[in-house]
Design an enzyme around this catalytic site. Structure first.
Site, PDB file in Angstrom:
ATOM      1  N   LYS A   1       4.419   1.330  -6.319  1.00 41.75           N
ATOM      2  CA  LYS A   1       5.370   0.368  -6.876  1.00 41.75           C
ATOM      3  C   LYS A   1       4.639  -0.843  -7.450  1.00 41.75           C
ATOM      4  O   LYS A   1       5.116  -1.477  -8.395  1.00 41.75           O
ATOM      5  CB  LYS A   1       6.372  -0.059  -5.809  1.00 41.75           C
TER       6      LYS A   1
ATOM      7  N   ASP B   1       9.410  -3.477   0.134  1.00 44.34           N
ATOM      8  CA  ASP B   1       9.551  -2.044   0.436  1.00 44.34           C
ATOM      9  C   ASP B   1       9.326  -1.937   1.944  1.00 44.34           C
ATOM     10  O   ASP B   1       8.210  -1.692   2.409  1.00 44.34           O
ATOM     11  CB  ASP B   1       8.533  -1.232  -0.358  1.00 44.34           C
TER      12      ASP B   1
ATOM     13  N   ALA C   1       0.837  -1.210   0.000  1.00 39.65           N
ATOM     14  CA  ALA C   1       0.000   0.000   0.000  1.00 39.65           C
ATOM     15  C   ALA C   1       0.868   1.255   0.000  1.00 39.65           C
ATOM     16  O   ALA C   1       1.950   1.266   0.584  1.00 39.65           O
ATOM     17  CB  ALA C   1      -0.924  -0.005   1.210  1.00 39.65           C
ATOM     18  N   PRO C   2       0.411   2.305  -0.695  1.00 44.11           N
ATOM     19  CA  PRO C   2      -0.886   2.428  -1.379  1.00 44.11           C
ATOM     20  C   PRO C   2      -0.929   1.847  -2.787  1.00 44.11           C
ATOM     21  O   PRO C   2      -1.999   1.777  -3.386  1.00 44.11           O
ATOM     22  CB  PRO C   2      -1.112   3.939  -1.414  1.00 44.11           C
ATOM     23  N   GLY C   3       0.228   1.459  -3.362  1.00 44.55           N
ATOM     24  CA  GLY C   3       0.198   0.783  -4.652  1.00 44.55           C
ATOM     25  C   GLY C   3       1.037   1.405  -5.744  1.00 44.55           C
ATOM     26  O   GLY C   3       0.968   0.961  -6.899  1.00 44.55           O
TER      27      GLY C   3
ATOM     28  N   CYS D   1      12.768   4.019   2.542  1.00 46.64           N
ATOM     29  CA  CYS D   1      12.817   5.464   2.315  1.00 46.64           C
ATOM     30  C   CYS D   1      13.574   6.112   3.472  1.00 46.64           C
ATOM     31  O   CYS D   1      13.106   7.070   4.079  1.00 46.64           O
ATOM     32  CB  CYS D   1      11.412   6.051   2.151  1.00 46.64           C
TER      33      CYS D   1
END
Length: 457
Positions: free
Chosen positions: A117, A182, A113-115, A235
């Site tokens: 990647k 991620d 989420a949120p989508g 990140c």
């Protein structure tokens, strides 16, 4: 502005002079970037947000001069583009240089989420034609709902959305060809976009994130097929969550990090394990990415899929005849019926895979929810409007004002010559949802939860 421990950490990593450059960049407004849909173009390209420059590492990525009100752009709701941070589009380059494009692959986006990647991989791997399967997971139920909405808007029907803890995947040994982690992280790379990330940061939180990341990496390694690709991203800046964490993992399993050919003018920093994005060097937020390819030794694990799904059943032939004018079911598509009467279209080549997922996971959504049948009538679902499953249908082309009225879930008087019955609501030729035009009124079938809530003024 920044925690003293973070400042000291970055000084030690970069040195005083470069830290000052990074600090100055983190005080500037963040760049705005979008990624255009690879196969969905408006009839009038001039209606798209106009580019300031190109994102170097993605062919559909562009920077904008300023941030528009995306909520008030019908093309955003039509899935013509995705608002995505530029650095994270680097996933495309990793897939390109490792030769994964155009192949029929089973792909897992574990923390999806949120989508952003997820939809990027759907396009980059050409899932629409390659015959692959994209599995997107999100542990938080509310965020899983947003993930599903974004995949539907993107037309990504060769997919499954799961809502599960990472440990639930343990039985899927050797199941995936590509995995993206991620990872949940301390968020240092988002400091200039998200003040809350600064408030939540601490050395203790970094250590908590490291423990969580280590557990995820160790678990997902077993999910890869021999020769499979694992991509790891965060990140954040610190080595503890990035290089140190990733190097520990690959050393334990005897792997080597993937090395890419990166043009110097991109400003991407190559490290001993992967690639780091600094805002004072690249036009984007802080980001780290690394990858490895699993040893090709060994064979794909064989498994016996359950004979049937737990709750969804084949669509009866009588109902198949009802939906035939609406759906293109050629090329290996099959229909299933849920207990609530919802009709799903799922890829036939992956029935065994989906039955296996169905047996493991409680909260999941498969394929495209194309609609339902009431009596002898087909009621088209919102997701069908955005899918390449849809056969040509009558449509109602809208002006921008009409499109925004529709997206508020309100109605307007349709033109006298508008087609009666179901019609696809479109803006610049792209879908927004469904309307039903009756002799004296028009009904708006936009789902209530998708409506624009802000004032159009």
């Amino acid at each position: 502005m920044f925690p003293s421990a973070f400042t000291e950490q970055m000084r030690l990593m970069l040195g005083d002079e470069e830290w000052r450059s990074l600090e100055a960049a983190m005080m500037e407004p963040p760049p705005v970037s979008i990624r255009k849909h690879a196969h969905r173009r408006p009839a009038d390209p001039g209606l798209l947000p106009q580019p300031d420059s190109q994102v170097a590492w993605h062919p559909e990525g562009i920077y904008l001069k300023e941030r528009p009100v995306f909520t008030l752009d019908p093309l955003f709701h039509a899935g013509a583009y995705y608002v995505q941070e530029a650095s994270s589009m680097f996933v495309y380059e990793m897939l390109r240089q490792t030769g994964r494009q155009g192949k029929s692959l089973k792909v897992l986006d574990l923390c999806a989420a949120p989508g952003g990647k997820t939809t990027l991989m759907y396009d980059a791997l050409d899932m629409a034609t390659s015959g692959g399967l994209l599995v997107a997971n999100e542990i938080v139920p509310s965020r899983a709902g947003i993930l599903r909405e974004n995949l539907e808007r993107w037309g990504a029907w060769r997919s499954a959305v799961l809502c599960a803890d990472v440990d639930k995947f343990a039985s899927l040994t050797g199941f995936f060809d590509v995995i993206l982690v991620d990872a949940p992280c301390s968020g240092e790379g988002m400091f200039r976009k998200d003040p809350d990330a600064i408030e939540e940061w601490s050395p203790a939180n970094v250590n908590t994130c490291v423990s969580r990341q280590e557990h995820i990496l160790d678990m997902v390694e077993t999910l890869l097929v021999p020769g499979g690709l694992l991509m790891y991203s965060t990140c954040t800046y610190n080595r503890t969550e990035n290089e140190d964490n990733f190097n520990r993992h690959i050393k334990q399993h005897g792997y080597e990090p993937v090395r890419l050919q990166i043009p110097a003018d991109w400003g991407v920093t190559a490290t001993d394990a992967g690639y780091r994005f600094f805002p004072h060097k690249t036009r984007g937020e802080g980001f780290f990415m690394a990858a490895y390819e699993k040893s090709t030794a060994g064979e794909r694990e064989k498994f016996t899929a359950p004979a049937s799904f737990r709750a969804i059943v084949p669509l009866p032939k009588k109902q198949l005849a009802v939906i035939e004018p609406w759906l293109d079911l050629s090329g290996g598509k099959t229909c299933r019926l849920t207990p609530t009467g919802e009709i799903l279209v799922i890829p036939e080549a992956h029935l065994d895979d989906l039955r296996r997922l169905d047996a493991v996971f409680k909260n999941k959504w498969f394929g495209c929810a194309v609609g339902s049948i009431k009596g002898t009538d087909f009621i088209p679902g919102h997701a069908l409007a955005f899918s390449d499953l849809l056969k040509p249908q009558p449509h109602l082309e809208m002006t921008r004002e009409q499109a925004l009225t529709f997206l508020k879930k309100e109605t307007f008087d349709p033109p006298a010559d508008a087609p009666k019955g179901w019609a696809l609501a479109t803006y610049s030729g792209l879908p927004l949802g469904w309307v039903k035009i009756l002799p004296n009124r028009m009904n708006n079938y936009l789902p209530a939860e998708r409506r624009i809530r802000m004032s159009l003024k």
